[in-house]
Scaffold this active site. Structure first.
Site, PDB file in Angstrom:
ATOM      1  N   LYS A 196       0.879  -1.409  -0.055  1.00  0.00           N
ATOM      2  CA  LYS A 196       0.053   0.041   0.066  1.00  0.00           C
ATOM      3  C   LYS A 196       0.900   1.068   0.016  1.00  0.00           C
ATOM      4  O   LYS A 196       1.567   1.493   0.811  1.00  0.00           O
ATOM      5  CB  LYS A 196      -0.976   0.006   1.226  1.00  0.00           C
ATOM      6  CG  LYS A 196      -1.938   1.184   1.359  1.00  0.00           C
ATOM      7  CD  LYS A 196      -2.776   1.217   2.509  1.00  0.00           C
ATOM      8  CE  LYS A 196      -3.647   2.157   2.656  1.00  0.00           C
ATOM      9  NZ  LYS A 196      -4.677   2.144   3.900  1.00  0.00           N
ATOM     10  N   LYS A 249      -2.278  -1.806  -3.846  1.00  0.00           N
ATOM     11  CA  LYS A 249      -3.109  -0.362  -3.641  1.00  0.00           C
ATOM     12  C   LYS A 249      -2.043   0.742  -3.650  1.00  0.00           C
ATOM     13  O   LYS A 249      -1.064   0.974  -2.956  1.00  0.00           O
ATOM     14  CB  LYS A 249      -3.814  -0.354  -2.450  1.00  0.00           C
ATOM     15  CG  LYS A 249      -4.634   1.107  -2.283  1.00  0.00           C
ATOM     16  CD  LYS A 249      -5.355   0.618  -0.777  1.00  0.00           C
ATOM     17  CE  LYS A 249      -6.248   2.138  -0.787  1.00  0.00           C
ATOM     18  NZ  LYS A 249      -6.834   2.183   0.627  1.00  0.00           N
TER      19      LYS A 249
END
Length: 325
Positions: A196, A249
């Protein structure tokens, strides 16, 4: 004249039928996970100003939303809670009567076979907007882990099928796995936000989840967008600690990372097509600058081609409608 010798690749592109026959990458509704923002406040369905077509839905109005999702053939959702009360340690994240927990119970009563994933983080529940416990304006990694475990166990107890920790604390997977197992939830998988990045593409999400940091930023725990090898280290740690699925992500700017993980690990890879990626296309489509359907399907196909087994996207309902047509 000497006959030229060259390959004729266009032979297989002559017609739509030919192109369909030799297509390498296919999208299915089974690939899609729809993110859903749930309000604890009653009687509300609020469109997110920066995300046209995306709504915050109160628990008492979930029935219609869930029935539409199921009717479109979407098999999974991920829940993000917007609580009425926030405090310094995100108490509502691990309240058995909290917004995520109550929403999970209601959804399971409406659609028992829908796979409900619970985002496991503190940022939506803390008054400072960070993903952990704050000491001297710094997120205390080890003090945060027990609270994440409490949240995960509470979500599993409410009926969540998958725990999806998004906080990027070191050791969060092993702590949550141990906590779930100890509480008797050995069969509940962890879908880790393994990779992330500290991305500028998250802005509209914070509008939807009311989760903007009240000071500083999240760069001490989310990853530097310039780093590739660091993503391998993060994912390797999560795999070793027991992650069952791995999220990348954002998705679109990190297709190379997605391919790296797909080539390296056996766990299913999940692409998170994030809010900024959604809003950019929506804004361009509303101005008539792009064909929304064509550009969305091209973008989502690129994620699948790069190695994503599943795709979290705010376009899930639109994509399902297009595929069903």
């Amino acid at each position: 004249m000497t006959e030229l010798q060259f390959d004729r690749h266009r032979r297989l592109r002559q017609t739509s039928a030919f192109r369909d026959l030799v297509r390498e990458t296919h999208l299915h509704t089974d690939d899609l996970i729809y993110p859903l923002f749930v309000l604890e406040e009653q009687g509300k369905k609020n469109e997110v100003p920066s995300m046209p077509g995306v709504y915050q839905v109160s628990i008492d109005r979930l029935d219609e939303e869930i029935e539409e999702i199921v009717s479109l053939g979407i098999k999974s959702i991920i829940l993000f809670g917007v609580p009425n009360h926030k405090d310094h340690v995100g108490t509502e994240a691990y309240n058995d009567e909290g917004v995520i927990q109550m929403a999970t119970k209601r959804i399971k009563s409406i659609a028992p076979h829908l796979v409900v994933m619970a985002d496991t983080c503190l940022c939506q529940f803390t008054d400072h907007g960070h993903c952990g416990v704050i000491h001297d304006e710094y997120v205390d990694n080890d003090a945060t882990l027990p609270l994440l475990v409490k949240a995960a166990v509470s979500q599993a107890k409410a009926g969540a099928d998958v725990i999806a920790p998004s906080n990027m604390m070191d050791g969060f997977v092993t702590a949550i796995r141990h906590g779930l197992d100890e509480a008797g939830y050995t069969n509940v998988p962890i879908m880790s936000y393994a990779v992330k990045y500290a991305s500028a593409f998250y802005g509209p999400f914070r509008d939807a989840a009311h989760s903007s940091p009240q000071f500083g930023d999240r760069k001490t725990y989310q990853m530097d967008p310039a780093n590739r090898l660091e993503a391998h280290r993060e994912a390797q740690s999560d795999v070793e600690q027991g992650a069952d699925l791995l999220i990348v992500k954002p998705a679109l700017s990190y297709l190379d990372i997605m391919r790296d993980l797909k080539d390296r690990y056996d766990q299913p890879i999940v692409a998170y097509n994030v809010s900024g990626e959604y809003s950019l296309i929506k804004a361009a489509a509303q101005n008539g600058w792009v064909n929304e359907q064509e550009i969305v399907l091209e973008k989502i196909t690129s994620m699948k081609r790069a190695g994503a087994d599943l795709i979290m996207t705010y376009f899930a309902k639109d994509i399902a409608k297009w595929l069903n047509e």
